[in-house]
Scaffold this motif. Structure first.
Motif: not given
Lengths: 113, 112
Positions: B97-108
């Motif tokens: 697919a040649q793309k990055l898929v990003f997650g939502q994130g965790t706040r530390l």
């Protein structure tokens, strides 16, 4: 953020006005990207470029256009800004391919009133 | 929707403790993973990456573990410091697919 600058860093504008954001890189990377980041949505790709004058749409491209006339510069234009385009905009670059590590700029915070 | 997600949206740890941030992915064709750190008001910063032919990779105070069997990625931060307070998110490259898929994130959050 080394090697990537964005301008302006902050902007307040009114609905219906055109806005252009600039991304400048000194890394000579082939790929450049524009993302927006909103609470609850994470990073969403607007447009990307794979070379001078070569651009393509991302997942949220409606209302945005881009141009890349030089390797180092990638411009994002909101032709007629709307309140839904209030967001933080990030530019990113990558060298090898779209699937490789992307390095991000410091961001532009845009408020559309 | 995104195939990369996170188990916990927030994580609080005591200063000096180790932190573990988790990420689940659903695409078995993903072959490359990246962890980013984003401090307030700044752009995402590359921390560490790992390819699918590896199970573990270590950096300075950080370790990424990849479990392909259960499609799970984790970031371990040793001896957490106040400067580690940030949002951490993972990204995956879907082969072909040649793309990055990003997650939502965790706040530390680091507690003194």
């Amino acid at each position: 953020d080394a090697g990537i600058t964005q301008s302006p860093r902050h902007k307040v504008t009114e609905t219906g006005t055109p806005v252009t954001l600039r991304c400048h890189q000194t890394e000579n990377h082939r790929y450049m990207y524009w993302y927006r980041q909103d609470p609850g949505h994470g990073l969403r790709l607007i447009h990307y470029s794979y070379g001078v004058k070569d651009t393509d749409k991302g997942e949220v491209s409606d209302g945005y256009s881009v141009s890349r006339s030089k390797t180092e510069d990638f411009l994002l234009t909101l032709e007629s800004a709307t309140s839904s385009q209030t967001s933080v905009y990030f530019c990113a670059i990558s060298g090898a391919s779209r699937g490789e590590t992307q390095y991000f700029g410091p961001g532009t915070r845009l408020l559309v009133l | 929707g995104e195939s990369v997600g996170l188990h916990l949206p927030t994580l609080s740890v005591q200063e000096g403790d180790n932190s573990i941030i988790n990420c689940a992915y659903s695409n078995s064709a993903s072959d490359y993973f990246i962890w980013y750190k984003q401090e307030s008001g700044k752009g995402p910063q590359f921390i560490i990456d790992i390819r699918s032919n590896m199970d573990k990779r270590q950096g300075q105070r950080v370790t990424v573990l990849l479990n392909k069997t259960v499609k799970h990625l984790s970031l371990q931060i040793a001896a957490t410091q106040p400067g580690d307070s940030a949002v951490y998110f993972c990204a995956e490259n879907i082969e072909g697919a040649q793309k990055l898929v990003f997650g939502q994130g965790t706040r530390l959050t680091i507690n003194p």
